[in-house]
Design an enzyme around this catalytic site. Structure first.
Site, PDB file in Angstrom:
ATOM      1  N   ARG A 189     -10.023   1.724   4.805  1.00  0.00           N
ATOM      2  CA  ARG A 189      -9.328   0.464   4.539  1.00  0.00           C
ATOM      3  C   ARG A 189      -8.505   0.035   5.750  1.00  0.00           C
ATOM      4  NH1 ARG A 189      -8.119  -1.083  -0.628  1.00  0.00           N
ATOM      5  NH2 ARG A 189      -5.954  -1.510  -0.109  1.00  0.00           N
ATOM      6  N   ARG A 193      -7.082  -0.036  16.133  1.00  0.00           N
ATOM      7  CA  ARG A 193      -7.305  -1.111  17.113  1.00  0.00           C
ATOM      8  C   ARG A 193      -6.833  -0.693  18.505  1.00  0.00           C
ATOM      9  NH1 ARG A 193      -4.661  -4.892  13.304  1.00  0.00           N
ATOM     10  NH2 ARG A 193      -6.257  -5.608  11.851  1.00  0.00           N
ATOM     11  N   ARG A 267      -3.687   8.026  -9.939  1.00  0.00           N
ATOM     12  CA  ARG A 267      -2.308   8.140  -9.457  1.00  0.00           C
ATOM     13  C   ARG A 267      -1.487   7.038 -10.114  1.00  0.00           C
ATOM     14  NH1 ARG A 267      -0.668  12.538  -7.260  1.00  0.00           N
ATOM     15  NH2 ARG A 267       0.742  11.509  -5.785  1.00  0.00           N
ATOM     16  N   ARG A 298       6.805   4.121   0.781  1.00  0.00           N
ATOM     17  CA  ARG A 298       7.116   2.901   1.531  1.00  0.00           C
ATOM     18  C   ARG A 298       8.246   2.139   0.862  1.00  0.00           C
ATOM     19  NH1 ARG A 298       1.149   0.039   0.475  1.00  0.00           N
ATOM     20  NH2 ARG A 298       1.093   0.469  -1.742  1.00  0.00           N
ATOM     21  N   GLU A 321       8.807   2.916  -3.246  1.00  0.00           N
ATOM     22  CA  GLU A 321       7.605   3.252  -4.029  1.00  0.00           C
ATOM     23  C   GLU A 321       7.350   4.755  -3.947  1.00  0.00           C
ATOM     24  OE1 GLU A 321       4.209   0.714  -3.151  1.00  0.00           O
ATOM     25  OE2 GLU A 321       2.845   2.378  -3.551  1.00  0.00           O
ATOM     26  N   TYR A 369     -11.395   1.194  -6.375  1.00  0.00           N
ATOM     27  CA  TYR A 369     -10.185   0.823  -5.638  1.00  0.00           C
ATOM     28  C   TYR A 369     -10.372  -0.623  -5.171  1.00  0.00           C
ATOM     29  CZ  TYR A 369      -6.429   2.115  -2.248  1.00  0.00           C
ATOM     30  OH  TYR A 369      -5.271   2.224  -1.515  1.00  0.00           O
ATOM     31  N   ASP A 371      -9.334  -4.508  -4.330  1.00  0.00           N
ATOM     32  CA  ASP A 371      -8.253  -5.427  -4.019  1.00  0.00           C
ATOM     33  C   ASP A 371      -8.426  -6.673  -4.884  1.00  0.00           C
ATOM     34  OD1 ASP A 371      -6.763  -3.997  -2.198  1.00  0.00           O
ATOM     35  OD2 ASP A 371      -8.026  -4.565  -0.499  1.00  0.00           O
TER      36      ASP A 371
HETATM   37  P1  FAD Z   1      -5.198  -4.936 -13.473  1.00  0.00           P
HETATM   38  O1  FAD Z   1      -4.411  -5.908 -12.669  1.00  0.00           O
HETATM   39  O2  FAD Z   1      -4.814  -3.499 -13.471  1.00  0.00           O
HETATM   40  O3  FAD Z   1      -5.196  -5.475 -14.976  1.00  0.00           O
HETATM   41  C1  FAD Z   1      -5.663  -4.730 -16.071  1.00  0.00           C
HETATM   42  C2  FAD Z   1      -4.860  -5.184 -17.287  1.00  0.00           C
HETATM   43  O4  FAD Z   1      -5.444  -4.613 -18.477  1.00  0.00           O
HETATM   44  C3  FAD Z   1      -3.414  -4.692 -17.251  1.00  0.00           C
HETATM   45  O5  FAD Z   1      -2.536  -5.801 -17.388  1.00  0.00           O
HETATM   46  C4  FAD Z   1      -3.316  -3.753 -18.453  1.00  0.00           C
HETATM   47  O6  FAD Z   1      -2.054  -3.799 -19.101  1.00  0.00           O
HETATM   48  C5  FAD Z   1      -4.403  -4.298 -19.364  1.00  0.00           C
HETATM   49  N1  FAD Z   1      -4.915  -3.319 -20.327  1.00  0.00           N
HETATM   50  C6  FAD Z   1      -5.368  -2.068 -20.043  1.00  0.00           C
HETATM   51  N2  FAD Z   1      -5.757  -1.458 -21.190  1.00  0.00           N
HETATM   52  C7  FAD Z   1      -5.556  -2.348 -22.204  1.00  0.00           C
HETATM   53  C8  FAD Z   1      -5.764  -2.303 -23.609  1.00  0.00           C
HETATM   54  N3  FAD Z   1      -6.260  -1.201 -24.214  1.00  0.00           N
HETATM   55  N4  FAD Z   1      -5.446  -3.397 -24.358  1.00  0.00           N
HETATM   56  C9  FAD Z   1      -4.934  -4.523 -23.762  1.00  0.00           C
HETATM   57  N5  FAD Z   1      -4.716  -4.610 -22.420  1.00  0.00           N
HETATM   58  C10 FAD Z   1      -5.033  -3.536 -21.649  1.00  0.00           C
HETATM   59  N6  FAD Z   1      -4.671  -5.859  -3.968  1.00  0.00           N
HETATM   60  C11 FAD Z   1      -4.662  -6.728  -2.925  1.00  0.00           C
HETATM   61  O7  FAD Z   1      -5.588  -7.536  -2.781  1.00  0.00           O
HETATM   62  N7  FAD Z   1      -3.617  -6.730  -2.021  1.00  0.00           N
HETATM   63  C12 FAD Z   1      -2.570  -5.889  -2.122  1.00  0.00           C
HETATM   64  O8  FAD Z   1      -1.659  -5.928  -1.300  1.00  0.00           O
HETATM   65  C13 FAD Z   1      -2.552  -4.972  -3.210  1.00  0.00           C
HETATM   66  N8  FAD Z   1      -1.535  -4.100  -3.345  1.00  0.00           N
HETATM   67  C14 FAD Z   1      -1.527  -3.242  -4.403  1.00  0.00           C
HETATM   68  C15 FAD Z   1      -0.456  -2.378  -4.533  1.00  0.00           C
HETATM   69  C16 FAD Z   1      -0.409  -1.514  -5.595  1.00  0.00           C
HETATM   70  C17 FAD Z   1       0.770  -0.594  -5.712  1.00  0.00           C
HETATM   71  C18 FAD Z   1      -1.463  -1.481  -6.549  1.00  0.00           C
HETATM   72  C19 FAD Z   1      -1.430  -0.524  -7.697  1.00  0.00           C
HETATM   73  C20 FAD Z   1      -2.540  -2.338  -6.414  1.00  0.00           C
HETATM   74  C21 FAD Z   1      -2.592  -3.220  -5.342  1.00  0.00           C
HETATM   75  N9  FAD Z   1      -3.631  -4.118  -5.188  1.00  0.00           N
HETATM   76  C22 FAD Z   1      -3.644  -4.994  -4.130  1.00  0.00           C
HETATM   77  C23 FAD Z   1      -4.774  -4.136  -6.120  1.00  0.00           C
HETATM   78  C24 FAD Z   1      -4.599  -5.160  -7.237  1.00  0.00           C
HETATM   79  O9  FAD Z   1      -3.488  -4.805  -8.036  1.00  0.00           O
HETATM   80  C25 FAD Z   1      -5.894  -5.148  -8.066  1.00  0.00           C
HETATM   81  O10 FAD Z   1      -6.974  -5.560  -7.259  1.00  0.00           O
HETATM   82  C26 FAD Z   1      -5.881  -6.073  -9.248  1.00  0.00           C
HETATM   83  O11 FAD Z   1      -4.735  -5.898 -10.021  1.00  0.00           O
HETATM   84  C27 FAD Z   1      -7.120  -5.789 -10.083  1.00  0.00           C
HETATM   85  O12 FAD Z   1      -7.148  -6.590 -11.203  1.00  0.00           O
HETATM   86  P2  FAD Z   1      -7.773  -6.028 -12.541  1.00  0.00           P
HETATM   87  O13 FAD Z   1      -7.878  -7.201 -13.451  1.00  0.00           O
HETATM   88  O14 FAD Z   1      -9.000  -5.263 -12.253  1.00  0.00           O
HETATM   89  O15 FAD Z   1      -6.754  -4.949 -13.094  1.00  0.00           O
HETATM   90  N1  UDP Z   2      -2.390   5.566   5.056  1.00  0.00           N
HETATM   91  C1  UDP Z   2      -1.719   6.488   5.845  1.00  0.00           C
HETATM   92  N2  UDP Z   2      -0.580   6.096   6.473  1.00  0.00           N
HETATM   93  C2  UDP Z   2      -0.070   4.849   6.366  1.00  0.00           C
HETATM   94  C3  UDP Z   2      -0.753   3.911   5.566  1.00  0.00           C
HETATM   95  C4  UDP Z   2      -1.906   4.323   4.915  1.00  0.00           C
HETATM   96  O1  UDP Z   2      -2.140   7.618   5.961  1.00  0.00           O
HETATM   97  O2  UDP Z   2       0.976   4.560   6.983  1.00  0.00           O
HETATM   98  C5  UDP Z   2      -3.619   6.031   4.378  1.00  0.00           C
HETATM   99  C6  UDP Z   2      -3.300   6.619   2.991  1.00  0.00           C
HETATM  100  O3  UDP Z   2      -4.221   7.647   2.711  1.00  0.00           O
HETATM  101  C7  UDP Z   2      -3.523   5.426   2.093  1.00  0.00           C
HETATM  102  C8  UDP Z   2      -4.723   4.756   2.755  1.00  0.00           C
HETATM  103  O4  UDP Z   2      -4.481   4.936   4.154  1.00  0.00           O
HETATM  104  O5  UDP Z   2      -3.775   5.806   0.752  1.00  0.00           O
HETATM  105  C9  UDP Z   2      -4.927   3.287   2.446  1.00  0.00           C
HETATM  106  O6  UDP Z   2      -3.750   2.579   2.792  1.00  0.00           O
HETATM  107  P1  UDP Z   2      -3.439   1.138   2.197  1.00  0.00           P
HETATM  108  O7  UDP Z   2      -2.205   0.632   2.850  1.00  0.00           O
HETATM  109  O8  UDP Z   2      -4.656   0.297   2.270  1.00  0.00           O
HETATM  110  O9  UDP Z   2      -3.133   1.510   0.676  1.00  0.00           O
HETATM  111  P2  UDP Z   2      -2.573   0.660  -0.542  1.00  0.00           P
HETATM  112  O10 UDP Z   2      -1.806  -0.520   0.022  1.00  0.00           O
HETATM  113  O11 UDP Z   2      -3.759   0.276  -1.363  1.00  0.00           O
HETATM  114  O12 UDP Z   2      -1.674   1.629  -1.240  1.00  0.00           O
END
Ligand code: FAD
Ligand code: UDP
Length: 396
Positions: A189, A193, A267, A298, A321, A369, A371
């Site tokens: 991911r 560079r 996780r 972070r 976090e 995983y 986005d």
């Molecule tokens: P989710 O957003 O997880 O939605 C699933 C929903 O289903 C939830 O609201 C849950 O409550 C509901 N649900 C589950 N089971 C049930 C049930 N039995 N009954 C009713 N409801 C239920 N993506 C990016 O593009 N950029 C980012 O910077 C980025 N940062 C992230 C940082 C973190 C910490 C995390 C965890 C994810 C990040 N993501 C990011 C990923 C992004 O959150 C996901 O791509 C996106 O949320 C996926 O959408 P989804 O609909 O698949 O799932």
């Molecule tokens: N990672 C790392 N050091 C950093 C940032 C990321 O080793 O400073 C590694 C780590 O294993 C992480 C992965 O790169 O899970 C992907 O990072 P990203 O920032 O894309 O993760 P997310 O934002 O989805 O948590």
């Protein structure tokens, strides 16, 4: 920005809906929107949480007036023009481009690893080709011909010194799993560079919704054909649904099948909010803490995501976090994807394919995983190839 999802005055029985979307994240909300707008078919969205939007949800902190992302900073980036056009229907986007910094040995470095990181770390002033040759020599000394896991992939790109400083311990905190057990795709991911380009993403389109993610979901789901029920778990409501309904399930796939093949590895995260009385706490939206002496991975400082807004000058909002294994009722956030998980998921995937009238989607439903842009793109594809053809057939 709390999602004020419209609870309609006339509340029809659940059994009247031919389409049920479980979960209101980007996957579920995209499907619900397309089914209502393009097919004019009623959709019931069941959401377990008290708000819509899944993990991309954001709201305004009443104390500081700062919009924050409840589940960590969510940066929107994509090279998919169709997805970009779609999200822009629900909000304009600002021109924020994400940069991340990382704190190692009492000094700040750029992340992802670029020419600045390499030069600062080794005390050099390499030109791009020199840095590439320098790291290639270090990587070659490790003799990894075809990397098959996260550790091998990282070391074969950046060598062991940079790996130990910026990746090994961050990854240990984030996953608590031997990096040899983790898929190489996790580290792929991040680019490496040999220039001073310090943007986190290299996509064609990037930005944050100027109206906030909360409004995006409100606008996606605010349609006369869509009914949203918050605080309702699908498994509790199932008996009240029409047996013939088409179900789009975006919850955890292992839970759907009652963990028949055992639990998949996930996780979960803990978030700790703090409101320091300074206008700027760390000078950037995200700073990573790769060292084990810090328990958090972070710190997010949300006001940096919206330079176009007049922000609170006296106070800021930060979020630490922390990552740990999900168990019991913990929210599953990241699929771990060890070999045993992938084998187990394969069994669930076969069961999902055989499940009549249920489409599994999204990050939790397909153990991927994803986005946000990938969740939207997968939903669009699923709508076009599976959902719309089936509903058109049913309607004939
Ligand atoms: P989710 O957003 O997880 O939605 C699933 C929903 O289903 C939830 O609201 C849950 O409550 C509901 N649900 C589950 N089971 C049930 C049930 N039995 N009954 C009713 N409801 C239920 N993506 C990016 O593009 N950029 C980012 O910077 C980025 N940062 C992230 C940082 C973190 C910490 C995390 C965890 C994810 C990040 N993501 C990011 C990923 C992004 O959150 C996901 O791509 C996106 O949320 C996926 O959408 P989804 O609909 O698949 O799932
Ligand atoms: N990672 C790392 N050091 C950093 C940032 C990321 O080793 O400073 C590694 C780590 O294993 C992480 C992965 O790169 O899970 C992907 O990072 P990203 O920032 O894309 O993760 P997310 O934002 O989805 O948590």
């Amino acid at each position: 920005m709390a999602v004020e999802l419209v609870v309609r005055a006339m509340k029809p029985g659940f059994e009247q809906f031919p389409v049920i979307v479980v979960g209101s994240g980007f996957f579920g909300a995209t499907i619900a929107h397309l089914v209502a707008v393009e097919l004019d078919v009623p959709v019931l969205v069941l959401e377990r949480r008290e708000h819509g939007g899944g993990n991309s949800f954001s709201e305004i902190d009443p104390e500081t007036g700062i919009e924050f992302h409840r589940y960590g900073s969510h940066l929107f980036h994509t090279s998919n023009a169709k997805v970009w056009e779609f999200v822009n229907r629900f909000s304009a986007f600002n021109n924020y481009r994400h940069r991340v910094f990382t704190f190692h040995d009492n000094r700040m470095f750029t992340m992802p690893i670029n020419l600045m990181t390499i030069n600062r770390f080794f005390g050099k002033s390499f030109k791009p080709a020199e840095a590439a040759a320098f790291l290639a020599e270090k990587a070659a000394a490790e003799g990894i011909a075809a990397p098959t896991n996260l550790e091998e992939k990282a070391i074969s790109q950046i060598g062991r010194d940079l790996y130990a400083a910026f990746v090994r311990d961050y990854t240990a905190k984030q996953w608590e799993t031997d990096p040899k057990e983790l898929p190489a795709s996790i580290i792929s991911r991040l680019p490496v560079r040999f220039s001073y380009d310090d943007f986190y993403f290299s996509d064609r389109y990037e930005g944050l919704p100027v109206d906030g993610y909360g409004k995006i979901f409100q606008r996606m789901l605010n349609h006369p054909r869509i009914h949203v029920e918050l605080g309702v778990d699908f498994f509790a409501a199932r008996a009240a649904l029409a047996p013939s309904a088409l179900i789009i399930y975006t919850g955890p796939v292992d839970r759907y099948f009652e963990y028949r093949h055992g639990a998949l590895g996930w996780r979960t995260l803990d978030f700790e909010l703090e409101r320091p009385a300074v206008s700027d706490y760390q000078g950037a939206a995200v700073v990573n803490y790769p060292e084990l002496q810090f328990k958090h991975t972070r710190i997010h400082e949300f006001k940096h995501l919206h330079p176009e807004r007049a922000q609170n000058p006296k106070q800021t909002l930060i979020m630490r976090e922390y990552s740990r294994f999900a168990s019991g009722n913990d929210e599953p956030y990241y699929p771990i994807g060890r070999t045993e998980d992938r084998q187990r998921y394969e069994l669930y995937r076969e069961m999902a394919e055989a499940e009549p009238s249920v489409v599994f989607g999204g990050r939790l439903g397909t153990y991927r995983y994803l986005d946000m842009h990938q969740a939207i793109s997968a939903a669009m594809k699923s709508f076009e190839t599976e959902i719309a053809p089936r509903l058109r057939r049913d309607g004939e």
